[in-house]
Motif scaffolding. Structure first.
Motif, PDB file in Angstrom:
ATOM      1  N   ALA A  35       0.801  -1.226   0.000  1.00  0.00           N
ATOM      2  CA  ALA A  35       0.000   0.000   0.000  1.00  0.00           C
ATOM      3  C   ALA A  35       0.833   1.276   0.000  1.00  0.00           C
ATOM      4  O   ALA A  35       0.399   2.299  -0.517  1.00  0.00           O
ATOM      5  CB  ALA A  35      -0.950   0.002   1.194  1.00  0.00           C
ATOM      6  N   CYS A  36       2.025   1.240   0.581  1.00  0.00           N
ATOM      7  CA  CYS A  36       2.842   2.464   0.619  1.00  0.00           C
ATOM      8  C   CYS A  36       3.839   2.506  -0.530  1.00  0.00           C
ATOM      9  O   CYS A  36       4.684   3.409  -0.588  1.00  0.00           O
ATOM     10  CB  CYS A  36       3.554   2.596   1.968  1.00  0.00           C
ATOM     11  SG  CYS A  36       4.961   1.481   2.193  1.00  0.00           S
ATOM     12  N   GLY A  37       3.754   1.547  -1.426  1.00  0.00           N
ATOM     13  CA  GLY A  37       4.659   1.551  -2.572  1.00  0.00           C
ATOM     14  C   GLY A  37       6.065   1.060  -2.247  1.00  0.00           C
ATOM     15  O   GLY A  37       7.009   1.365  -2.966  1.00  0.00           O
ATOM     16  N   GLY A  38       6.176   0.298  -1.164  1.00  0.00           N
ATOM     17  CA  GLY A  38       7.476  -0.315  -0.851  1.00  0.00           C
ATOM     18  C   GLY A  38       8.398   0.560  -0.047  1.00  0.00           C
ATOM     19  O   GLY A  38       9.620   0.416  -0.143  1.00  0.00           O
ATOM     20  N   ASN A  39       7.837   1.430   0.771  1.00  0.00           N
ATOM     21  CA  ASN A  39       8.667   2.394   1.501  1.00  0.00           C
ATOM     22  C   ASN A  39       8.753   2.146   3.004  1.00  0.00           C
ATOM     23  O   ASN A  39       9.071   3.056   3.764  1.00  0.00           O
ATOM     24  CB  ASN A  39       8.134   3.805   1.234  1.00  0.00           C
ATOM     25  CG  ASN A  39       8.413   4.236  -0.182  1.00  0.00           C
ATOM     26  OD1 ASN A  39       9.569   4.341  -0.590  1.00  0.00           O
ATOM     27  ND2 ASN A  39       7.373   4.447  -0.971  1.00  0.00           N
ATOM     28  N   ALA A  40       8.444   0.945   3.438  1.00  0.00           N
ATOM     29  CA  ALA A  40       8.558   0.587   4.855  1.00  0.00           C
ATOM     30  C   ALA A  40       7.686   1.466   5.748  1.00  0.00           C
ATOM     31  O   ALA A  40       8.105   1.863   6.834  1.00  0.00           O
ATOM     32  CB  ALA A  40      10.020   0.627   5.322  1.00  0.00           C
ATOM     33  N   ARG A  41       6.498   1.764   5.276  1.00  0.00           N
ATOM     34  CA  ARG A  41       5.605   2.583   6.093  1.00  0.00           C
ATOM     35  C   ARG A  41       4.304   1.869   6.461  1.00  0.00           C
ATOM     36  O   ARG A  41       3.770   2.063   7.548  1.00  0.00           O
ATOM     37  CB  ARG A  41       5.280   3.885   5.349  1.00  0.00           C
ATOM     38  CG  ARG A  41       6.448   4.849   5.282  1.00  0.00           C
ATOM     39  CD  ARG A  41       5.964   6.258   5.045  1.00  0.00           C
ATOM     40  NE  ARG A  41       5.212   6.371   3.817  1.00  0.00           N
ATOM     41  CZ  ARG A  41       5.719   6.782   2.656  1.00  0.00           C
ATOM     42  NH1 ARG A  41       6.984   7.126   2.591  1.00  0.00           N
ATOM     43  NH2 ARG A  41       4.975   6.864   1.585  1.00  0.00           N
ATOM     44  N   CYS A  42       3.780   1.046   5.542  1.00  0.00           N
ATOM     45  CA  CYS A  42       2.412   0.544   5.749  1.00  0.00           C
ATOM     46  C   CYS A  42       2.356  -0.841   6.413  1.00  0.00           C
ATOM     47  O   CYS A  42       1.361  -1.188   7.019  1.00  0.00           O
ATOM     48  CB  CYS A  42       1.686   0.474   4.415  1.00  0.00           C
ATOM     49  SG  CYS A  42       2.377  -0.747   3.272  1.00  0.00           S
ATOM     50  N   THR A  43       3.356  -1.628   6.232  1.00  0.00           N
ATOM     51  CA  THR A  43       3.476  -3.027   6.688  1.00  0.00           C
ATOM     52  C   THR A  43       2.502  -3.971   5.985  1.00  0.00           C
ATOM     53  O   THR A  43       2.368  -5.118   6.385  1.00  0.00           O
ATOM     54  CB  THR A  43       3.344  -3.209   8.223  1.00  0.00           C
ATOM     55  OG1 THR A  43       1.993  -3.079   8.634  1.00  0.00           O
ATOM     56  CG2 THR A  43       4.231  -2.249   8.981  1.00  0.00           C
ATOM     57  N   THR A  44       1.800  -3.528   4.945  1.00  0.00           N
ATOM     58  CA  THR A  44       0.879  -4.445   4.258  1.00  0.00           C
ATOM     59  C   THR A  44       1.614  -5.481   3.404  1.00  0.00           C
ATOM     60  O   THR A  44       0.995  -6.440   2.942  1.00  0.00           O
ATOM     61  CB  THR A  44      -0.111  -3.702   3.341  1.00  0.00           C
ATOM     62  OG1 THR A  44       0.611  -3.021   2.317  1.00  0.00           O
ATOM     63  CG2 THR A  44      -0.972  -2.725   4.115  1.00  0.00           C
ATOM     64  N   CYS A  45       2.899  -5.310   3.195  1.00  0.00           N
ATOM     65  CA  CYS A  45       3.677  -6.278   2.401  1.00  0.00           C
ATOM     66  C   CYS A  45       4.229  -7.389   3.277  1.00  0.00           C
ATOM     67  O   CYS A  45       5.066  -8.162   2.837  1.00  0.00           O
ATOM     68  CB  CYS A  45       4.818  -5.560   1.683  1.00  0.00           C
ATOM     69  SG  CYS A  45       6.049  -4.901   2.840  1.00  0.00           S
ATOM     70  N   ARG A  46       3.754  -7.480   4.498  1.00  0.00           N
ATOM     71  CA  ARG A  46       4.330  -8.421   5.462  1.00  0.00           C
ATOM     72  C   ARG A  46       4.153  -9.876   5.016  1.00  0.00           C
ATOM     73  O   ARG A  46       3.131 -10.241   4.421  1.00  0.00           O
ATOM     74  CB  ARG A  46       3.716  -8.225   6.842  1.00  0.00           C
ATOM     75  CG  ARG A  46       2.282  -8.645   6.932  1.00  0.00           C
ATOM     76  CD  ARG A  46       1.675  -8.332   8.276  1.00  0.00           C
ATOM     77  NE  ARG A  46       1.380  -6.908   8.409  1.00  0.00           N
ATOM     78  CZ  ARG A  46       0.597  -6.388   9.350  1.00  0.00           C
ATOM     79  NH1 ARG A  46       0.059  -7.161  10.263  1.00  0.00           N
ATOM     80  NH2 ARG A  46       0.356  -5.095   9.391  1.00  0.00           N
ATOM     81  N   SER A  76       8.267  -7.598   3.020  1.00  0.00           N
ATOM     82  CA  SER A  76       8.841  -8.100   1.770  1.00  0.00           C
ATOM     83  C   SER A  76       9.420  -6.981   0.906  1.00  0.00           C
ATOM     84  O   SER A  76      10.232  -7.235   0.023  1.00  0.00           O
ATOM     85  CB  SER A  76       7.794  -8.898   0.985  1.00  0.00           C
ATOM     86  OG  SER A  76       6.698  -8.104   0.611  1.00  0.00           O
ATOM     87  N   CYS A  77       9.028  -5.731   1.182  1.00  0.00           N
ATOM     88  CA  CYS A  77       9.602  -4.633   0.388  1.00  0.00           C
ATOM     89  C   CYS A  77      11.007  -4.277   0.841  1.00  0.00           C
ATOM     90  O   CYS A  77      11.691  -3.503   0.175  1.00  0.00           O
ATOM     91  CB  CYS A  77       8.694  -3.401   0.438  1.00  0.00           C
ATOM     92  SG  CYS A  77       8.697  -2.491   1.992  1.00  0.00           S
ATOM     93  N   GLN A  78      11.430  -4.833   1.966  1.00  0.00           N
ATOM     94  CA  GLN A  78      12.741  -4.494   2.515  1.00  0.00           C
ATOM     95  C   GLN A  78      13.717  -5.656   2.422  1.00  0.00           C
ATOM     96  O   GLN A  78      14.750  -5.671   3.098  1.00  0.00           O
ATOM     97  CB  GLN A  78      12.586  -4.038   3.974  1.00  0.00           C
ATOM     98  CG  GLN A  78      11.713  -2.803   4.145  1.00  0.00           C
ATOM     99  CD  GLN A  78      12.313  -1.571   3.492  1.00  0.00           C
ATOM    100  OE1 GLN A  78      13.426  -1.170   3.823  1.00  0.00           O
ATOM    101  NE2 GLN A  78      11.598  -0.987   2.537  1.00  0.00           N
TER     102      GLN A  78
HETATM  103  S1  FES Z   1       4.955  -1.909   0.965  1.00  0.00           S
HETATM  104 FE1  FES Z   1       4.517  -0.672   2.655  1.00  0.00          FE
HETATM  105  S2  FES Z   1       5.853  -1.435   4.172  1.00  0.00           S
HETATM  106 FE2  FES Z   1       6.328  -2.648   2.460  1.00  0.00          FE
END
Ligand code: FES
Length: 116
Positions: A35-46, A76-78
């Protein structure tokens, strides 16, 4: 090339060094949220790791996981696919009620990775 296995889906080979969130979406064809586009903000990529959890972590991932009190999951974005990994996709578009998974993450880790 590393092998990525998303539980419930066929294993796929992915380009070494690819962001895990992109490999899950583009290679394994699983509708992971970002949801945040891979910026370690939303945690939806967990994701939950079944095997091959990386020992290193970006400072951004560590910070947001700590801030939200999350354990047993990784962002997963990190993470970069530099070895074989097996994960459980626990945060997917399907069933989320969201209209889309979020902006497509850039090819490199954002914010720029600082490894801890
Ligand atoms: S995409 Fe938002 S924290 Fe990974």
């Amino acid at each position: 090339m590393p092998t990525l296995t998303v539980e419930g889906f066929p294993p796929v080979e992915v380009e070494s060094g690819k962001r895990l969130v992109l490999a899950i979406e583009q290679d394994a064809k699983v509708d992971v949220l970002h949801a945040c586009g891979g910026n370690a903000r939303c945690t939806t990529c967990r994701v939950e790791f079944i095997d091959g959890e990386p020992t290193r972590m970006t400072a951004a991932e560590k910070s947001v996981l700590n801030a939200r009190g999350l354990s047993g999951v990784r962002l997963s974005c990190q993470i970069l696919c530099d070895h074989d990994m097996s994960v459980r996709a626990i945060s997917r578009l399907e069933g989320s009620g969201r209209p889309d998974p979020g902006p497509t993450p850039e090819e490199t880790i954002t914010p720029p990775a600082v490894w801890v």
